[in-house]
Design a protein around this motif. Structure first.
Motif, PDB file in Angstrom:
ATOM      1  N   UNK A   1      11.100 -45.913 -22.478  1.00 32.27           N
ATOM      2  CA  UNK A   1       9.846 -45.175 -22.612  1.00 32.27           C
ATOM      3  C   UNK A   1       8.714 -45.964 -21.969  1.00 32.27           C
ATOM      4  N   UNK A   2       7.657 -45.252 -21.590  1.00 28.21           N
ATOM      5  CA  UNK A   2       6.533 -45.909 -20.933  1.00 28.21           C
ATOM      6  C   UNK A   2       5.224 -45.267 -21.345  1.00 28.21           C
ATOM      7  N   UNK A   3       4.179 -46.086 -21.340  1.00 28.18           N
ATOM      8  CA  UNK A   3       2.836 -45.614 -21.616  1.00 28.18           C
ATOM      9  C   UNK A   3       1.854 -46.309 -20.684  1.00 28.18           C
ATOM     10  N   UNK A   4       0.610 -45.827 -20.688  1.00 23.91           N
ATOM     11  CA  UNK A   4      -0.402 -46.301 -19.743  1.00 23.91           C
ATOM     12  C   UNK A   4      -1.688 -46.622 -20.475  1.00 23.91           C
ATOM     13  N   UNK A   5      -2.319 -47.707 -20.057  1.00 25.02           N
ATOM     14  CA  UNK A   5      -3.578 -48.166 -20.640  1.00 25.02           C
ATOM     15  C   UNK A   5      -4.551 -48.437 -19.503  1.00 25.02           C
ATOM     16  N   UNK A   6      -5.786 -47.960 -19.644  1.00 22.64           N
ATOM     17  CA  UNK A   6      -6.751 -48.031 -18.545  1.00 22.64           C
ATOM     18  C   UNK A   6      -8.103 -48.510 -19.048  1.00 22.64           C
ATOM     19  N   UNK A   7      -8.759 -49.373 -18.262  1.00 20.72           N
ATOM     20  CA  UNK A   7     -10.144 -49.756 -18.554  1.00 20.72           C
ATOM     21  C   UNK A   7     -10.994 -49.561 -17.308  1.00 20.72           C
ATOM     22  N   UNK A   8     -12.289 -49.379 -17.526  1.00 21.64           N
ATOM     23  CA  UNK A   8     -13.240 -49.246 -16.430  1.00 21.64           C
ATOM     24  C   UNK A   8     -14.588 -48.848 -16.996  1.00 21.64           C
ATOM     25  N   UNK A   9     -15.665 -49.249 -16.342  1.00 17.32           N
ATOM     26  CA  UNK A   9     -16.975 -48.916 -16.916  1.00 17.32           C
ATOM     27  C   UNK A   9     -17.496 -47.564 -16.452  1.00 17.32           C
ATOM     28  N   UNK A  10     -16.678 -46.808 -15.698  1.00 19.60           N
ATOM     29  CA  UNK A  10     -16.977 -45.421 -15.384  1.00 19.60           C
ATOM     30  C   UNK A  10     -15.717 -44.598 -15.583  1.00 19.60           C
ATOM     31  N   UNK A  11     -15.827 -43.273 -15.521  1.00 19.94           N
ATOM     32  CA  UNK A  11     -14.697 -42.419 -15.837  1.00 19.94           C
ATOM     33  C   UNK A  11     -13.674 -42.416 -14.700  1.00 19.94           C
TER      34      UNK A  11
ATOM     35  N   UNK B   1     -13.830 -46.441 -21.267  1.00 19.45           N
ATOM     36  CA  UNK B   1     -14.831 -46.489 -20.205  1.00 19.45           C
ATOM     37  C   UNK B   1     -16.219 -46.359 -20.826  1.00 19.45           C
ATOM     38  N   UNK B   2     -17.190 -47.004 -20.204  1.00 22.30           N
ATOM     39  CA  UNK B   2     -18.535 -47.038 -20.766  1.00 22.30           C
ATOM     40  C   UNK B   2     -19.290 -45.741 -20.543  1.00 22.30           C
ATOM     41  N   UNK B   3     -18.927 -45.012 -19.493  1.00 21.05           N
ATOM     42  CA  UNK B   3     -19.650 -43.791 -19.161  1.00 21.05           C
ATOM     43  C   UNK B   3     -20.128 -43.854 -17.729  1.00 21.05           C
ATOM     44  N   UNK B   4     -20.852 -42.828 -17.275  1.00 20.90           N
ATOM     45  CA  UNK B   4     -21.268 -42.784 -15.874  1.00 20.90           C
ATOM     46  C   UNK B   4     -22.242 -43.894 -15.514  1.00 20.90           C
ATOM     47  N   UNK B   5     -22.110 -44.359 -14.276  1.00 21.16           N
ATOM     48  CA  UNK B   5     -23.022 -45.380 -13.775  1.00 21.16           C
ATOM     49  C   UNK B   5     -22.576 -46.786 -14.120  1.00 21.16           C
ATOM     50  N   UNK B   6     -23.148 -47.775 -13.450  1.00 21.05           N
ATOM     51  CA  UNK B   6     -22.770 -49.173 -13.713  1.00 21.05           C
ATOM     52  C   UNK B   6     -23.200 -49.607 -15.102  1.00 21.05           C
ATOM     53  N   UNK B   7     -22.530 -50.618 -15.596  1.00 19.93           N
ATOM     54  CA  UNK B   7     -22.858 -51.125 -16.925  1.00 19.93           C
ATOM     55  C   UNK B   7     -21.883 -52.184 -17.357  1.00 19.93           C
ATOM     56  N   UNK B   8     -21.937 -52.572 -18.627  1.00 23.65           N
ATOM     57  CA  UNK B   8     -21.074 -53.643 -19.119  1.00 23.65           C
ATOM     58  C   UNK B   8     -19.609 -53.235 -19.126  1.00 23.65           C
ATOM     59  N   UNK B   9     -18.729 -54.233 -19.006  1.00 23.09           N
ATOM     60  CA  UNK B   9     -17.292 -54.021 -19.071  1.00 23.09           C
ATOM     61  C   UNK B   9     -16.821 -54.075 -20.518  1.00 23.09           C
ATOM     62  N   UNK B  10     -15.555 -53.785 -20.733  1.00 22.49           N
ATOM     63  CA  UNK B  10     -14.985 -53.712 -22.081  1.00 22.49           C
ATOM     64  C   UNK B  10     -15.282 -54.957 -22.907  1.00 22.49           C
ATOM     65  N   UNK B  11     -15.126 -56.119 -22.290  1.00 23.83           N
ATOM     66  CA  UNK B  11     -15.320 -57.361 -23.019  1.00 23.83           C
ATOM     67  C   UNK B  11     -16.766 -57.746 -23.238  1.00 23.83           C
ATOM     68  N   UNK B  12     -17.679 -56.965 -22.698  1.00 21.72           N
ATOM     69  CA  UNK B  12     -19.103 -57.289 -22.793  1.00 21.72           C
ATOM     70  C   UNK B  12     -19.860 -56.403 -23.773  1.00 21.72           C
ATOM     71  N   UNK B  13     -19.174 -55.465 -24.402  1.00 21.97           N
ATOM     72  CA  UNK B  13     -19.815 -54.557 -25.344  1.00 21.97           C
ATOM     73  C   UNK B  13     -18.804 -54.104 -26.381  1.00 21.97           C
ATOM     74  N   UNK B  14     -19.290 -53.675 -27.554  1.00 20.68           N
ATOM     75  CA  UNK B  14     -18.420 -53.104 -28.579  1.00 20.68           C
ATOM     76  C   UNK B  14     -18.403 -51.582 -28.509  1.00 20.68           C
ATOM     77  N   UNK B  15     -19.156 -51.008 -27.583  1.00 23.74           N
ATOM     78  CA  UNK B  15     -19.278 -49.561 -27.466  1.00 23.74           C
ATOM     79  C   UNK B  15     -17.921 -48.911 -27.183  1.00 23.74           C
ATOM     80  N   UNK B  16     -17.532 -47.959 -28.011  1.00 29.38           N
ATOM     81  CA  UNK B  16     -16.301 -47.207 -27.795  1.00 29.38           C
ATOM     82  C   UNK B  16     -15.019 -47.909 -28.193  1.00 29.38           C
ATOM     83  N   UNK B  17     -15.098 -49.137 -28.692  1.00 33.96           N
ATOM     84  CA  UNK B  17     -13.883 -49.881 -29.003  1.00 33.96           C
ATOM     85  C   UNK B  17     -13.079 -49.244 -30.128  1.00 33.96           C
ATOM     86  N   UNK B  18     -13.763 -48.688 -31.116  1.00 33.70           N
ATOM     87  CA  UNK B  18     -13.057 -48.134 -32.274  1.00 33.70           C
ATOM     88  C   UNK B  18     -12.123 -47.007 -31.858  1.00 33.70           C
ATOM     89  N   UNK B  19     -12.607 -46.094 -31.000  1.00 31.05           N
ATOM     90  CA  UNK B  19     -11.768 -44.983 -30.541  1.00 31.05           C
ATOM     91  C   UNK B  19     -10.602 -45.499 -29.707  1.00 31.05           C
TER      92      UNK B  19
END
Length: 202
Positions: free
Chosen positions: A116-126, A155-173
């Motif tokens: 089985x396989x799964x995918x995990x993605x990070x990025x500060x835009x969609x 992802x942080x949302x549209x436009x440039x901004x902090x990366x995953x490790x630089x903010x707690x925004x959205x981590x819970x989801x």
């Protein structure tokens, strides 16, 4: 049961990887279920382009990754998003895994069957859903089973901004979805171990 996490970040160790930080949620959840997890950061390895398992040039380290793939019932591909697409290392990974389509086990099944396989993605835009669908589609072609909701992303949302490790925004989801991903991967891997897929009909 064994799992392999292939981190397709473009950053070589020991540079911090945001993708690795989110992958830690899935890794911890798998280990809580008794899964033995191995992590590989592809940027740390010499993996030339190609579509064979071993280039036999004396420098190719993909055969090491291939061996780990065959040892593992669960594969997690973790990649950042760059210009709305998977990283170049994620694409190279799929290209090298292409050789697995023609490799078979003792019963004539493609070697990726019953894994089985799964995918995990990070990025500060969609772009995460696009990246997930590209990688999951490729893994399905190779023979992996991709369970429902076998993904998580941040992802942080549209436009440039902090990366995953630089903010707690959205981590819970992302963490909640990552734990669900681990549970689904483990459940389907166990089911396939009990009732494996047979060789393709001739």
């Amino acid at each position: 049961m064994r799992a392999l996490v292939l981190n397709c970040t473009l950053k070589a160790s020991p540079e911090p990887s945001n993708t690795e930080k989110l992958a830690r949620v899935v890794i911890d959840a798998l280990r809580e279920r008794g899964v033995e997890v191995t992590e590989l950061r592809l940027a740390d390895l010499v993996i030339p382009p190609g579509v064979v398992t071993d280039l036999e040039d004396g420098t190719d380290q993909w055969p090491t990754v291939h061996a780990r793939l065959l040892e593992s019932r669960i594969l997690v591909v973790a990649t950042p998003t760059w210009v709305g697409r998977p990283s170049s290392l994620a694409q190279r990974m799929l290209e090298r895994m292409d050789a697995m389509i023609s490799e078979t086990d003792d019963e004539g099944r493609p070697v990726a069957y019953n894994r089985v396989a799964g995918v995990l993605v990070t990025g500060n835009e969609d772009g995460a859903h696009h990246v997930i669908s590209e990688i999951a589609g490729g893994l399905g072609d190779i023979g992996y089973t991709v369970p429902g909701q076998a993904w998580t992303y941040w992802n942080r949302g549209p436009g440039p901004g902090p990366s995953y490790g630089e903010t707690d925004e959205g981590h819970e989801w992302s963490a909640k979805t990552g734990r669900a991903m681990a549970a689904n991967l483990h459940a389907v891997a166990h089911a396939l171990a009990v009732t494996p897929i047979g060789p393709p009909p001739q």
